[in-house]
Design an enzyme around this catalytic site. Structure first.
Site, PDB file in Angstrom:
ATOM      1  N   ASN A   9     -25.043-113.986  51.845  1.00 21.02           N
ATOM      2  CA  ASN A   9     -25.212-113.560  50.379  1.00 21.02           C
ATOM      3  C   ASN A   9     -24.328-112.776  49.775  1.00 21.02           C
ATOM      4  O   ASN A   9     -23.969-111.697  50.082  1.00 21.02           O
ATOM      5  CB  ASN A   9     -26.622-112.599  50.356  1.00 21.02           C
ATOM      6  N   LYS A  11     -23.710-111.500  46.863  1.00 24.87           N
ATOM      7  CA  LYS A  11     -24.054-110.569  46.154  1.00 24.87           C
ATOM      8  C   LYS A  11     -23.195-110.861  44.779  1.00 24.87           C
ATOM      9  O   LYS A  11     -22.789-111.730  44.260  1.00 24.87           O
ATOM     10  CB  LYS A  11     -24.037-109.043  46.536  1.00 24.87           C
ATOM     11  N   GLU A  98     -32.085-105.633  46.576  1.00 22.08           N
ATOM     12  CA  GLU A  98     -31.411-104.986  45.229  1.00 22.08           C
ATOM     13  C   GLU A  98     -32.152-105.137  44.043  1.00 22.08           C
ATOM     14  O   GLU A  98     -32.106-104.319  43.112  1.00 22.08           O
ATOM     15  CB  GLU A  98     -30.058-105.415  45.186  1.00 22.08           C
ATOM     16  N   GLU A 168     -34.982-107.265  55.926  1.00 19.67           N
ATOM     17  CA  GLU A 168     -33.917-106.493  55.660  1.00 19.67           C
ATOM     18  C   GLU A 168     -34.388-104.865  55.352  1.00 19.67           C
ATOM     19  O   GLU A 168     -34.688-104.649  54.201  1.00 19.67           O
ATOM     20  CB  GLU A 168     -33.188-106.895  54.380  1.00 19.67           C
TER      21      GLU A 168
END
Ligand code: 13P
Length: 252
Positions: A9, A11, A98, A168
């Site tokens: 990932n 991000k 997130e 996670e």
């Protein structure tokens, strides 16, 4: 037999040049082990087409970091699963930590996204995990159970067979603090048991459960050695091709 799955990932990182060079470096570095591991890279939306092209001759799938729950219409700024499928995406993250904790996504929204990803032909990666205060208060099981029950609400076993779950722990993301292999295994076993209770033992045995949170080349092998850890969702270390390839090798 669950084939290992390693996803990177990215991000909100890379640019038009480095997204392609990183994808190419991962493709060349992993070419001899790509049959043993499912590999995915998850770039920012805008670089997806270039990355799809860069890995077109490699056994590497491309994913999106988010997806909207409607397929088209007046939803300014949003991107649908059918659009992502159209440009060559295979996976979509749903409910990444997130997005839950910075953007404010709820379980209900995440549930709609998981359903829409499947309807649009994508394979969702449903992300769950507890905050540090919740772990300290011994609420990890309760928090993760709720996120999974709500996140999969209303979805049949047939649909859930398209889902990968990523555990996670929020306190391990980007902090350098990795869950110990035992801490991670404990939660992964709990998730698998829960899937068995919600659906059936076949689905529980088949569903892939990834660990994410400060995964590095130095801890990937011991995490992957746990019975219920089927793969890794990698953030920071997936931005360095050498590190990401070492993690893929550890999973193979
Ligand atoms: P880090 O590997 O940087 O901790 O990020 C984990 C993550 O959030 C992957 O989705």
């Amino acid at each position: 037999m669950r084939k290992p799955f390693v996803a990177g990932n990215w991000k909100m990182n890379t640019d038009s040049h480095t997204s392609v060079s990183l994808a190419e470096a991962v493709a060349s570095g992993s070419s001899d082990i790509a049959e043993q591991v499912h590999i995915a890279v998850i770039p920012p939306f805008v670089y997806i087409p270039a990355v799809v092209k860069a890995v077109s001759n490699a056994r590497i799938a491309v994913g999106a970091q988010d997806v909207y729950y409607e397929q088209k219409g007046a939803f300014t700024g949003e991107i649908s699963s059918s659009m992502l499928k159209d440009i060559g995406c295979t996976y979509a993250l749903c409910g990444h930590s997130e997005r839950r904790h910075v953007i404010g996504e709820t379980d209900e929204l995440v549930n709609k996204k998981v359903g829409a990803a499947i309807s649009g032909g994508l394979l969702p990666i449903l992300c769950v995990g507890e905050l540090i205060e919740q772990r300290k208060a011994s609420q990890t099981e309760q928090v993760v159970t709720k996120q999974i029950k709500n996140g999969l609400q209303g979805l049949s076993a047939g649909k859930v067979s398209a889902v990968t779950i990523a555990y996670e722990p929020v306190w391990a993301i980007g902090t350098g603090l990795t869950a110990t292999p035992q801490q991670a295994q404990e939660v992964h076993a709990l998730i698998r048991k829960l899937i068995g209770e919600m659906y059936d033992s076949q689905l529980a045995g088949e569903i892939r459960i990834l660990y994410g949170g400060s995964v590095k080349p130095s801890n990937a092998a011991e995490l992957m050695a746990q019975a219920d850890i089927d793969g890794l969702l990698v953030g920071g270390a997936s931005l360095k091709a050498d590190d990401f390839v070492s993690i893929i090798q550890a999973a193979a």
